[in-house]
Scaffold this motif. Structure first.
Motif, short mmCIF file in Angstrom:
data_model
loop_
_atom_site.label_atom_id
_atom_site.label_comp_id
_atom_site.label_asym_id
_atom_site.label_seq_id
_atom_site.Cartn_x
_atom_site.Cartn_y
_atom_site.Cartn_z
N VAL A 193 1.17 6.77 -7.43
CA VAL A 193 0.09 5.86 -7.04
C VAL A 193 -1.16 6.69 -6.83
N CYS B 3 -11.23 6.67 -7.47
CA CYS B 3 -10.46 7.75 -6.84
C CYS B 3 -11.40 8.76 -6.18
N SER C 157 0.84 -1.19 0.00
CA SER C 157 0.00 0.00 0.00
C SER C 157 0.88 1.24 0.00
N ALA C 158 0.40 2.27 -0.65
CA ALA C 158 1.16 3.50 -0.76
C ALA C 158 0.78 4.43 0.38
N GLY D 70 -5.33 3.09 -6.36
CA GLY D 70 -4.32 2.04 -6.40
C GLY D 70 -3.60 1.91 -7.73
N GLU D 71 -4.09 2.58 -8.78
CA GLU D 71 -3.40 2.54 -10.08
C GLU D 71 -1.99 3.10 -9.93
N VAL D 72 -1.03 2.50 -10.60
CA VAL D 72 0.36 2.97 -10.59
C VAL D 72 0.74 3.29 -12.03
N VAL E 167 -3.92 11.89 -7.54
CA VAL E 167 -2.61 11.52 -7.01
C VAL E 167 -2.12 12.65 -6.12
N THR F 27 -0.45 7.67 2.12
CA THR F 27 -1.26 8.81 1.71
C THR F 27 -1.44 9.74 2.89
#
Length: 78
Positions: free
Chosen positions: A46, A69, A2-3, A50-52, A30, A5
């Motif tokens: 990211v 998003c 997980s990124a 969750g798209e990268v 983003v 945030t």
């Protein structure tokens, strides 16, 4: 994976999904501080969904936003 945030990220939509004429179908949210770095250096960002992807396009007013998003952002800012 997980990124990280922020609790209330400063975001704007950025595009990744494209149509056959290379115009984005939707733009993703983003972290704003990562947009310029990605656009210049080609690094990956990211999205809240969750798209990268690397940032390659800037949204215009009225551009469609990724529904996933948007849901995440509304939960974070609400």
């Amino acid at each position: 994976m997980s990124a990280p945030t922020q609790v209330r990220p400063d975001t704007r939509p950025e595009g990744t999904e494209t149509t056959s004429d290379d115009t984005p179908e939707v733009f993703h949210y983003v972290r704003k501080d990562k947009i310029a770095e990605s656009a210049v250096m080609g690094s990956m960002v990211v999205a809240l969904c969750g798209e990268v992807f690397p940032v390659t396009k800037s949204p215009k007013p009225g551009s469609p936003v990724c529904p996933d998003c948007k849901k995440v952002y509304e939960r974070m800012s609400g």
